[in-house]
Design a protein around this motif. Structure first.
Motif, mmCIF file in Angstrom:
data_model
loop_
_atom_site.group_PDB
_atom_site.id
_atom_site.type_symbol
_atom_site.label_atom_id
_atom_site.label_comp_id
_atom_site.label_asym_id
_atom_site.label_seq_id
_atom_site.Cartn_x
_atom_site.Cartn_y
_atom_site.Cartn_z
ATOM 1 N N ARG A 1 4.361 10.538 37.795
ATOM 2 C CA ARG A 1 5.099 9.906 38.905
ATOM 3 C C ARG A 1 5.521 8.470 38.630
ATOM 4 O O ARG A 1 6.357 7.935 39.346
ATOM 5 N N TYR A 2 4.956 7.822 37.614
ATOM 6 C CA TYR A 2 5.417 6.482 37.249
ATOM 7 C C TYR A 2 6.460 6.528 36.135
ATOM 8 O O TYR A 2 6.836 5.495 35.585
ATOM 9 N N ARG A 3 6.906 7.743 35.799
ATOM 10 C CA ARG A 3 7.972 7.927 34.813
ATOM 11 C C ARG A 3 9.118 8.646 35.507
ATOM 12 O O ARG A 3 8.895 9.434 36.424
ATOM 13 N N ARG A 4 10.298 8.438 35.033
ATOM 14 C CA ARG A 4 11.464 9.041 35.673
ATOM 15 C C ARG A 4 11.890 10.315 34.949
ATOM 16 O O ARG A 4 11.936 10.366 33.726
ATOM 17 N N GLY A 5 12.187 11.361 35.734
ATOM 18 C CA GLY A 5 12.805 12.565 35.187
ATOM 19 C C GLY A 5 11.973 13.322 34.179
ATOM 20 O O GLY A 5 12.500 13.771 33.167
ATOM 21 N N CYS A 6 10.673 13.469 34.409
ATOM 22 C CA CYS A 6 9.800 14.156 33.458
ATOM 23 C C CYS A 6 9.478 15.559 33.964
ATOM 24 O O CYS A 6 8.639 15.728 34.845
ATOM 25 N N ASP A 7 10.141 16.543 33.404
ATOM 26 C CA ASP A 7 9.901 17.945 33.770
ATOM 27 C C ASP A 7 9.257 18.652 32.588
ATOM 28 O O ASP A 7 9.908 18.928 31.580
ATOM 29 N N ALA B 1 13.237 17.296 26.792
ATOM 30 C CA ALA B 1 13.262 17.290 25.325
ATOM 31 C C ALA B 1 12.199 16.374 24.731
ATOM 32 O O ALA B 1 11.540 16.726 23.743
ATOM 33 N N GLU B 2 12.006 15.178 25.309
ATOM 34 C CA GLU B 2 11.037 14.238 24.756
ATOM 35 C C GLU B 2 9.609 14.728 24.979
ATOM 36 O O GLU B 2 8.766 14.661 24.071
ATOM 37 N N LEU B 3 9.322 15.249 26.170
ATOM 38 C CA LEU B 3 7.986 15.784 26.422
ATOM 39 C C LEU B 3 7.711 16.985 25.522
ATOM 40 O O LEU B 3 6.595 17.150 25.005
ATOM 41 N N ARG B 4 8.725 17.817 25.328
ATOM 42 C CA ARG B 4 8.570 18.971 24.436
ATOM 43 C C ARG B 4 8.268 18.515 23.012
ATOM 44 O O ARG B 4 7.386 19.056 22.345
ATOM 45 N N ARG B 5 8.977 17.512 22.554
ATOM 46 C CA ARG B 5 8.766 16.996 21.194
ATOM 47 C C ARG B 5 7.353 16.442 21.028
ATOM 48 O O ARG B 5 6.681 16.711 20.017
ATOM 49 N N GLN B 6 6.882 15.677 21.999
ATOM 50 C CA GLN B 6 5.547 15.089 21.907
ATOM 51 C C GLN B 6 4.455 16.145 22.023
ATOM 52 O O GLN B 6 3.423 16.072 21.341
ATOM 53 N N ALA B 7 4.665 17.140 22.877
ATOM 54 C CA ALA B 7 3.672 18.204 23.034
ATOM 55 C C ALA B 7 3.545 19.011 21.742
ATOM 56 O O ALA B 7 2.432 19.300 21.268
ATOM 57 N N LEU B 8 4.674 19.358 21.151
ATOM 58 C CA LEU B 8 4.650 20.129 19.900
ATOM 59 C C LEU B 8 4.076 19.302 18.752
ATOM 60 O O LEU B 8 3.312 19.812 17.921
ATOM 61 N N ALA B 9 4.426 18.024 18.720
ATOM 62 C CA ALA B 9 3.901 17.151 17.666
ATOM 63 C C ALA B 9 2.381 17.041 17.752
ATOM 64 O O ALA B 9 1.677 17.062 16.736
ATOM 65 N N SER B 10 1.859 16.927 18.975
ATOM 66 C CA SER B 10 0.407 16.811 19.131
ATOM 67 C C SER B 10 -0.302 18.082 18.673
ATOM 68 O O SER B 10 -1.363 18.036 18.059
ATOM 69 N N GLY C 1 7.681 21.626 32.908
ATOM 70 C CA GLY C 1 7.511 23.050 33.204
ATOM 71 C C GLY C 1 6.076 23.418 33.547
ATOM 72 O O GLY C 1 5.631 24.526 33.270
ATOM 73 N N ASN C 2 5.345 22.466 34.160
ATOM 74 C CA ASN C 2 3.937 22.644 34.553
ATOM 75 C C ASN C 2 2.983 22.759 33.356
ATOM 76 O O ASN C 2 1.859 23.262 33.483
ATOM 77 N N TYR C 3 3.395 22.264 32.198
ATOM 78 C CA TYR C 3 2.546 22.322 30.999
ATOM 79 C C TYR C 3 1.219 21.581 31.211
ATOM 80 O O TYR C 3 0.135 22.158 31.015
ATOM 81 N N LEU C 4 1.286 20.317 31.617
ATOM 82 C CA LEU C 4 0.066 19.532 31.822
ATOM 83 C C LEU C 4 -0.752 20.101 32.976
ATOM 84 O O LEU C 4 -1.986 20.196 32.892
ATOM 85 N N ARG C 5 -0.096 20.479 34.041
ATOM 86 C CA ARG C 5 -0.781 21.066 35.196
ATOM 87 C C ARG C 5 -1.565 22.317 34.775
ATOM 88 O O ARG C 5 -2.724 22.512 35.177
ATOM 89 N N LEU D 1 -1.376 9.266 34.158
ATOM 90 C CA LEU D 1 -1.380 10.370 33.190
ATOM 91 C C LEU D 1 -2.807 10.854 32.915
ATOM 92 O O LEU D 1 -3.080 12.058 32.896
ATOM 93 N N HIS D 2 -3.715 9.920 32.714
ATOM 94 C CA HIS D 2 -5.081 10.284 32.342
ATOM 95 C C HIS D 2 -5.933 10.722 33.525
ATOM 96 O O HIS D 2 -7.051 11.221 33.324
ATOM 97 N N GLN D 3 -5.402 10.586 34.730
ATOM 98 C CA GLN D 3 -6.077 11.176 35.879
ATOM 99 C C GLN D 3 -6.227 12.681 35.677
ATOM 100 O O GLN D 3 -7.162 13.310 36.179
#
Length: 356
Positions: free
Chosen positions: A124-130, A39-48, A132-136, A105-107
């Motif tokens: 990998r330095y954050r916990r539980g971040c899924d 939910a948090e990654l989704r919110r930040q991605a949409l906000a950006s 859905g392969n958006y950044l990949r 992240l910036h790698q």
């Protein structure tokens, strides 16, 4: 498709060709972002995507340098800028203040410039971040475009150098507040001998732009220039002056917002508004001189003036009295082209915001 050399022709091609293609690409990534599981990654991605559309629109103008391969250039520019904006949101609004997290992240931004490198777990330095392969998938989209360029190995050193500056900046500016300025000053000291005379905060601003990368990739996508020499010429033309002017304008209009959010703003480190105005004028002058080394000089000088006009047309300027006064001085100092782009930017933003 010839590179536009006059403001009216440039604006016509932006509205007719660039913006529709940019918005098509953004729609694809917005749909992807809506399906991010976390939910948090989704919110930040949409906000950006929703609040920083202007970054992709502006960057997309460089696709006009790619000739018949404009769509490829747009696909790269939108994906790469979306990585930048998404990670900026993650770092600005993060509970983490770990430089290793920000570095990891910036790698992704370096991997995006390196076809053949397999994307890794950037969270990998954050916990539980899924996500859905958006950044990949943003990374692999950039890699796919670059892998088609016949002279990729020629342009990669310049791309990696500019991206390296950008990634270093994002790490240093997002750590614990009391560590940010010391880290940025130490970083500046390491690079000082390779730079013209400037302050640590101006160097930081020069590092925070993706314009040089977009320019290099677009010319390479066009396949009409000898990139062996041109890639380095673009890098030294855009960095530091054009990129610095670009990012200083961004910080200039965001002063009140950054004050409220507690974010670092490099404009705050000038000893006075008079000194800031003087240095902005100097950046304008040096950026113009740097453009004389470029092919399609008129196009690049228009971009330089256009950045000023479009940034200063932002609604945020009108809400800040001191900023508004300086903005007017900068517009009139910068000539007819800046006024032209100021009016276009003012109208476009209000029409677009009125239709949302």
């Amino acid at each position: 498709m010839s590179v536009p050399a006059r403001p009216i022709k440039l604006m016509a091609q932006i509205y007719k060709k660039v913006l529709p293609e940019v918005h098509r690409e953004l729609a694809v990534w917005k749909k992807r972002a809506q399906n991010i599981p976390d939910a948090e990654l989704r919110r930040q991605a949409l906000a950006s995507l929703e609040t920083k559309t202007f970054h992709c629109e502006g960057g997309g103008i460089y696709s006009l340098l790619a000739g018949d391969h404009m769509k490829d250039a747009v696909a790269f520019i939108v994906a790469y800028q979306t990585i930048s904006d998404y990670l900026d949101n993650l770092c600005d609004r993060s509970v983490s203040l770990d430089p290793e997290d920000f570095r990891c992240l910036h790698q992704s931004m370096l991997h995006a410039l390196t076809p053949g490198i397999e994307p890794v777990n950037y969270y990998r330095y954050r916990r539980g971040c899924d996500d859905g392969n958006y950044l990949r998938d943003l990374v692999t989209t950039c890699q796919e475009v670059l892998s088609q360029l016949p002279l990729l190995e020629v342009i990669q050193p310049a791309l990696h150098e500019l991206a390296g500056y950008y990634c270093d900046l994002q790490v240093h500016k997002h750590v614990e507040k009391d560590q940010r300025v010391p880290r940025l000053i130490a970083w500046f000291q390491k690079n000082k001998t390779r730079l013209p005379e400037m302050s640590w905060y101006e160097f930081a601003a020069c590092s925070g732009s993706t314009l040089g990368i977009f320019c290099i990739v677009s010319y390479a996508a066009g396949r009409e220039h000898n990139m062996n020499e041109l890639a380095d010429r673009i890098k030294t033309s855009y960095f530091p002056w054009v990129q610095g002017l670009h990012i200083m304008m961004d910080y200039f209009v965001d002063q009140e917002e950054d004050r409220v959010e507690g974010d670092l703003n490099f404009c705050n480190y000038y000893p006075s508004d008079q000194e800031m105005f003087s240095r902005f004028n100097y950046f304008i002058k040096e950026a113009d001189a740097a453009m004389n080394r470029m092919p399609d000089i008129s196009f690049h000088k228009m971009i330089n003036r256009g950045l000023l006009g479009i940034y200063l047309a932002d609604r945020k300027v009108a809400r800040q009295r001191d900023v508004r006064v300086l903005a007017r001085k900068l517009i009139f100092r910068s000539g007819a082209s800046a006024v032209f782009f100021f009016i276009n930017g003012w109208l476009y933003r209000r029409i677009r915001q009125g239709s949302m």
